[in-house]
Design a protein around this motif. Structure first.
Motif, PDB file in Angstrom:
ATOM      1  N   TYR A  54      -5.669  -3.433   3.522  1.00  0.00           N
ATOM      2  CA  TYR A  54      -5.640  -2.591   4.711  1.00  0.00           C
ATOM      3  C   TYR A  54      -5.719  -1.138   4.260  1.00  0.00           C
ATOM      4  N   GLN A  55      -6.564  -0.348   4.947  1.00  0.00           N
ATOM      5  CA  GLN A  55      -6.726   1.069   4.617  1.00  0.00           C
ATOM      6  C   GLN A  55      -6.536   1.891   5.876  1.00  0.00           C
ATOM      7  N   LEU A  56      -5.978   3.082   5.704  1.00  0.00           N
ATOM      8  CA  LEU A  56      -5.860   3.998   6.837  1.00  0.00           C
ATOM      9  C   LEU A  56      -7.247   4.501   7.223  1.00  0.00           C
ATOM     10  N   ARG A  57      -7.508   4.615   8.515  1.00  0.00           N
ATOM     11  CA  ARG A  57      -8.834   5.043   8.976  1.00  0.00           C
ATOM     12  C   ARG A  57      -9.078   6.532   8.798  1.00  0.00           C
ATOM     13  N   HIS A  58      -8.037   7.336   8.895  1.00  0.00           N
ATOM     14  CA  HIS A  58      -8.211   8.790   8.895  1.00  0.00           C
ATOM     15  C   HIS A  58      -7.459   9.422   7.723  1.00  0.00           C
ATOM     16  N   ILE A  59      -7.900  10.601   7.308  1.00  0.00           N
ATOM     17  CA  ILE A  59      -7.344  11.271   6.143  1.00  0.00           C
ATOM     18  C   ILE A  59      -5.983  11.901   6.427  1.00  0.00           C
ATOM     19  N   GLU A  60      -5.725  12.344   7.651  1.00  0.00           N
ATOM     20  CA  GLU A  60      -4.459  13.022   7.953  1.00  0.00           C
ATOM     21  C   GLU A  60      -3.234  12.136   7.733  1.00  0.00           C
ATOM     22  N   PRO A  61      -3.205  10.875   8.190  1.00  0.00           N
ATOM     23  CA  PRO A  61      -2.047  10.030   7.871  1.00  0.00           C
ATOM     24  C   PRO A  61      -1.884   9.807   6.369  1.00  0.00           C
ATOM     25  N   GLN A  62      -3.012   9.728   5.647  1.00  0.00           N
ATOM     26  CA  GLN A  62      -2.935   9.575   4.192  1.00  0.00           C
ATOM     27  C   GLN A  62      -2.264  10.789   3.569  1.00  0.00           C
ATOM     28  N   ARG A  63      -2.681  11.964   3.981  1.00  0.00           N
ATOM     29  CA  ARG A  63      -2.083  13.194   3.439  1.00  0.00           C
ATOM     30  C   ARG A  63      -0.594  13.275   3.793  1.00  0.00           C
TER      31      ARG A  63
ATOM     32  N   ARG B 106       8.780  -5.560  -1.516  1.00  0.00           N
ATOM     33  CA  ARG B 106       9.117  -5.577  -0.088  1.00  0.00           C
ATOM     34  C   ARG B 106      10.580  -5.208   0.144  1.00  0.00           C
ATOM     35  N   LEU B 107      11.468  -5.749  -0.666  1.00  0.00           N
ATOM     36  CA  LEU B 107      12.885  -5.398  -0.545  1.00  0.00           C
ATOM     37  C   LEU B 107      13.115  -3.930  -0.890  1.00  0.00           C
ATOM     38  N   TYR B 108      12.447  -3.450  -1.947  1.00  0.00           N
ATOM     39  CA  TYR B 108      12.605  -2.058  -2.357  1.00  0.00           C
ATOM     40  C   TYR B 108      12.149  -1.108  -1.261  1.00  0.00           C
ATOM     41  N   LEU B 109      11.051  -1.430  -0.605  1.00  0.00           N
ATOM     42  CA  LEU B 109      10.537  -0.551   0.440  1.00  0.00           C
ATOM     43  C   LEU B 109      11.270  -0.722   1.769  1.00  0.00           C
ATOM     44  N   ALA B 110      11.822  -1.885   2.022  1.00  0.00           N
ATOM     45  CA  ALA B 110      12.495  -2.127   3.305  1.00  0.00           C
ATOM     46  C   ALA B 110      13.874  -1.473   3.350  1.00  0.00           C
ATOM     47  N   LEU B 111      14.620  -1.551   2.276  1.00  0.00           N
ATOM     48  CA  LEU B 111      15.994  -1.064   2.325  1.00  0.00           C
ATOM     49  C   LEU B 111      16.076   0.460   2.447  1.00  0.00           C
ATOM     50  N   PRO B 112      15.607   1.234   1.473  1.00  0.00           N
ATOM     51  CA  PRO B 112      15.803   2.684   1.604  1.00  0.00           C
ATOM     52  C   PRO B 112      14.687   3.420   2.336  1.00  0.00           C
ATOM     53  N   HIS B 113      13.500   2.807   2.448  1.00  0.00           N
ATOM     54  CA  HIS B 113      12.340   3.551   2.952  1.00  0.00           C
ATOM     55  C   HIS B 113      11.902   3.154   4.355  1.00  0.00           C
ATOM     56  N   GLY B 114      12.506   2.155   4.950  1.00  0.00           N
ATOM     57  CA  GLY B 114      12.236   1.832   6.341  1.00  0.00           C
ATOM     58  C   GLY B 114      11.014   0.969   6.612  1.00  0.00           C
ATOM     59  N   LEU B 115      10.454   0.310   5.597  1.00  0.00           N
ATOM     60  CA  LEU B 115       9.360  -0.615   5.845  1.00  0.00           C
ATOM     61  C   LEU B 115       9.901  -1.807   6.631  1.00  0.00           C
ATOM     62  N   PRO B 116       9.158  -2.327   7.596  1.00  0.00           N
ATOM     63  CA  PRO B 116       9.648  -3.498   8.329  1.00  0.00           C
ATOM     64  C   PRO B 116       9.917  -4.674   7.383  1.00  0.00           C
ATOM     65  N   ARG B 117      10.894  -5.505   7.745  1.00  0.00           N
ATOM     66  CA  ARG B 117      11.228  -6.656   6.903  1.00  0.00           C
ATOM     67  C   ARG B 117      10.064  -7.609   6.745  1.00  0.00           C
ATOM     68  N   ARG B 118       9.280  -7.734   7.781  1.00  0.00           N
ATOM     69  CA  ARG B 118       8.089  -8.593   7.733  1.00  0.00           C
ATOM     70  C   ARG B 118       6.862  -7.699   7.876  1.00  0.00           C
ATOM     71  N   PRO B 119       6.260  -7.241   6.780  1.00  0.00           N
ATOM     72  CA  PRO B 119       5.191  -6.249   6.870  1.00  0.00           C
ATOM     73  C   PRO B 119       3.865  -6.792   7.403  1.00  0.00           C
ATOM     74  N   MET B 120       3.577  -8.077   7.243  1.00  0.00           N
ATOM     75  CA  MET B 120       2.271  -8.583   7.680  1.00  0.00           C
ATOM     76  C   MET B 120       2.068  -8.485   9.194  1.00  0.00           C
ATOM     77  N   PRO B 121       3.023  -8.880  10.046  1.00  0.00           N
ATOM     78  CA  PRO B 121       2.817  -8.665  11.487  1.00  0.00           C
ATOM     79  C   PRO B 121       2.661  -7.182  11.828  1.00  0.00           C
ATOM     80  N   PHE B 122       3.370  -6.318  11.111  1.00  0.00           N
ATOM     81  CA  PHE B 122       3.239  -4.871  11.308  1.00  0.00           C
ATOM     82  C   PHE B 122       1.820  -4.403  10.974  1.00  0.00           C
ATOM     83  N   LEU B 123       1.280  -4.858   9.840  1.00  0.00           N
ATOM     84  CA  LEU B 123      -0.074  -4.458   9.444  1.00  0.00           C
ATOM     85  C   LEU B 123      -1.136  -5.041  10.389  1.00  0.00           C
ATOM     86  N   ILE B 124      -0.954  -6.270  10.819  1.00  0.00           N
ATOM     87  CA  ILE B 124      -1.908  -6.887  11.750  1.00  0.00           C
ATOM     88  C   ILE B 124      -1.905  -6.144  13.074  1.00  0.00           C
TER      89      ILE B 124
END
Length: 106
Positions: free
Chosen positions: A81-90, A47-65
């Motif tokens: 949690y899975q993305l519903r469509h293929i375009e965001p995955q790509r 979580r720290l690795y993804l939040a600092l340089p990559h912009g993931l929210p500090r609290r990812p669970m409310p974001f995912l919900i």
């Protein structure tokens, strides 16, 4: 260091400092071992690795919900949690760059 300079007589400060140091060191080692045996430790590091340089929210669970319940971007399969469509995955796999398929359409 020579052994002749060490005072063999125990002092009150030494008798208190020894067990306190041992208890503190034992607590730190036990917490480090527990940290590695649970999912909490690696999750906090990721979580720290993804939040600092990559912009993931500090609290990812409310974001995912929010993305699942209100926006409908994600679907939930058990605890995943899975993305519903293929375009965001790509888009995410390409590192935010436009993929060839989306560039052809737009």
């Amino acid at each position: 260091m020579r052994w002749e300079h060490i005072d063999p007589e125990p002092t009150a400060a030494g008798l208190v400092r020894g067990p306190l140091t041992g208890a503190l060191l034992g607590t730190v080692v036990a917490l480090a071992a527990a940290w590695q045996q649970t999912a909490c430790g690696p999750f906090a590091i990721a979580r720290l690795y993804l939040a600092l340089p990559h912009g993931l929210p500090r609290r990812p669970m409310p974001f995912l919900i929010d993305a699942h319940e209100r926006r409908g971007v994600l679907r939930r399969s058990g605890a995943v949690y899975q993305l519903r469509h293929i375009e965001p995955q790509r888009h995410l796999v390409a590192g935010g760059r436009r993929t060839r398929a989306s560039a052809d359409r737009g």
